[in-house]
Every structure is written in C-alpha cells, then in structure tokens.
Design an enzyme around this catalytic site. Sequence first.
Site: not given
Ligand code: CA
Length: 397
Positions: A183
Amino acid sequence: EYGLERPQGYSVSFHYNPHVEYHHFGSSHPMKPWRLTLTKQLVLSYGLEYTMDLYEPRPANFNELNIFHDREYLSYLSEITPQNAKPDDPQYIAYGFGGDSNDCPVFDGLWNYVSLYTGASMSAAYNLLNKQSDIAINWSGGLHHAKKNLASGFCYVNDIVIAIQLLLTQHQRVLYIDIDVHHGDGVEQAFESTDRVFTLSFHKYGIDRHGWPFFPGTGNIDEMGPKDPANRGKAHSLNIPIDDGIDDHQYKYLFKTVTSKVIEKYNPQAIVLQSGADSLGGDRLGRFNLNIKAHGSCIETVKSFGRPLILIGGGGYTPRNVARTWCHETAVCVGATLHNDLPTHIPYLQAFQGDENGGGILYPDLHNTKRHDNLNTDAALQKLIEKAMENLRYMEG
Ligand code: CA
Ligand code: ZL4
Ligand code: ZN
C-alpha cells in the site's frame, strides 16, 4: 537490430545517477540497489538509450528534501552513520530506525543514497514542468512509505511526495497510481487534506495464517481518506485490496476498469505512476502471480490517456525480474518492441541465467514460478470493482 520499432512520437527522458547503485542495506536485506545496475545494463543492451533523453541528475539538497520532511528528521538523517548510531537513543527509535525491525537500517552513505534517488525524481518532475518530456522515468525512486518525520518499510525520504509537490506548482490536479504490491501509505497520508492530489493504490491486503498483517497493514477498500465532509481531501484516495495469487487476466481487468474510471472522473493534468516490481510472480516478498507483460500493460493503459507522466520504480526483490520488467516498461514508454532473446553482449548475462525458466530470455513465464494459490475469485473481484465505483461517487467533480 534487436527488434526495435520506430518510436511513436512520445518524448521520453531517463533520469538516473549511477552512484545510487553502490549503496548496500546489509547483506541479507531484500532491498538491493544493484538491481538498478542490472536494469540499466538491459536498457543499454537493447539500445533503448538512443530513443530517450538521458539525464544524470545532481543529488537533492537538504532544503529540497525539506519541501516535505521536517528539518529535525533531516538533520538526524544527514548525520547518522553506522558508527555513531545509538540503538537505545529515543530519537533513533522515534524516527523509525529502531525496534526489532531491520526494515530501515542505518548504512554507509545513507544520506547520499536518499539524495540521489530524490534528485532523480525532482529532475523528472522538472522535465514535465519545462515540457521537455511527455514521459520522465526514474527507476531509482518510488519510496512510497516514508513519512515526514519517519522512516518506514525500506523508505527514508519520500521522493514521490516531493516530485508531486513540484508538479503542483503548475498543475491543478495530479493523479498518483501505485502498483507496488504494498500500500502506498506515505503518499496517501501526505496529501490526505487536499483535493489537488488523488491517490490510487493496488496492493496485497490481509492477515496471514500466523496473524500478521501484510505490510503496512492499511489500505482496505473503505479507507478513502478523511471522513470529515469539511476536509477537502475527503474521498480523494482509492484503495484496491487484493488477495494472494492474482493472475494476469484478473489484474489487467481490475487495473484498467478502475484506473480508467478514476482518470475520466478526476481528469488529472499530470500522472505519477509508481511501478513497484514486487507485484510480479516469484517476487521474494510479493504474493501475486503476474507476468512481466501484464505488469507492463498497466503502463500502456496509463500512457494511452496521453497526460504528462512520471514513471517511477519502487519495490522489487527478485533483481533479474525487476530489471526485465523495468526494461520492458522503458520500451513501452518509447513505443519499442523488444526481442525475447536477451542481447548476447550484456555484461551481466549470467544474472539472467540463474533461474529455472528464464535463462537468456526477457519474458520468462513467472506465473509458473507459482508459490501462491490464487485466492481471488472473479466474483470477489467484481464486487471489489463495484465497491470502488461506489467510492468514486463520493468524490466531487
Ligand atoms: Ca500499491
Ligand atoms: C528484512 O532478511 O513486515 C530486513 C526485511 C533485514 C536482514 C536480517 C535481519 C533479520 C524481510 C524483510 C530480521 C528481519 C526482520 N533482513 C524483518 C513487521 C516486520 C518487522 C521486520 O516495496 N521484520 C515488518 C516491509 C516489511 C514488515 C516491506 C516494502 C517496501 C516497498 C517499497 C517494505 N516489514 C516483519 C519483518 C532481512 C529481511 C527480510 C521484510 N520486511 C519483508 N517485509 C517487510 O513497498 C520500496
Ligand atoms: Zn513493495
């Protein structure tokens, strides 16, 4: 000679300072800057340097890193060495170097390293601003976890945030897209209170059988930035959480559907694409089953929208496949098609012969390096797309 076709009229620049290659995080640390040596050698051996403008950018200085990071953090970062580091020092721990985590080690030349990769991202941003390039590439950057006063997940300085800050001096809306398997939390957080940057990250999300969340543990579909309706950044982040083992067809469909909708709705004036290669099959840290051309199709999709583009590196922990992917994606940018047989005169040819299936070729089958069962059903991905489309309806204009 090696299957190059005529470039299609995009002006592409390549921003790279080779001094970045010589830094070491430590012998068994997964982040290996010499993967950039392999990448450069492949790019050169296919003759791609003749299709781009090459830049050797100067390192960024303290004041430039201060565009995003706190002075106190930068002072600490600029002075710390393996010799003077005190692991019990509260600042050492507070700035992310401590704990039992060896994610962010203090190594020789650390300040030089961060200045070099950030200088290259800044140089790429300036080329877009000056209209010298349509696409500017920095494979040494993409360190998306760094916070303004915290090192995290192999990242000490967030070159992406600094490059986007430069783009914002001339562009009203910048779109950030992140296909690293992790992320892009640092970039998302940095711009959480503005509607002038939209962040979109595709990543592995979930808890393993030992109860550990996949790093950094954030980025579920319902995390769309601040909830406060008075906050301009509300609904200007979109997270696409994916499970282990996603395949080429599923990822390409997911990426194209979601990204096209975001570009259409947000209408960015510039795009920054973090192309972390740890989303490939067979990556040492990743969990996906993607082949090089499926990963590269994301770059093709973004390129097809014709907006000024910075293409930046990121993760990638199986160096030979990182080099293959970023060489392929450099070719995608200039509109070249590369021959599958590696040029025979490359200096590091042996590095590409170490693997089972890829000796001497550019596009080995990585899906068959299968170490992760596909836990993503088509039905679950369809639901995810619907949820993403619903989230996008909360974004104003
Ligand atoms: Ca990513
Ligand atoms: C290592 O072998 O999940 C670091 C890190 C160092 C050398 C020897 C030390 C052994 C794997 C990882 C101890 C290692 C302890 N060495 C690692 C919660 C964790 C705490 C630290 O691609 N241990 C932390 C970070 C992630 C965690 C991923 C991705 C960056 C990017 C952009 C960052 N951290 C558990 C792990 C090793 C190591 C072996 C490691 N660290 C794998 N995953 C992590 O998104 C560039
Ligand atoms: Zn990563």
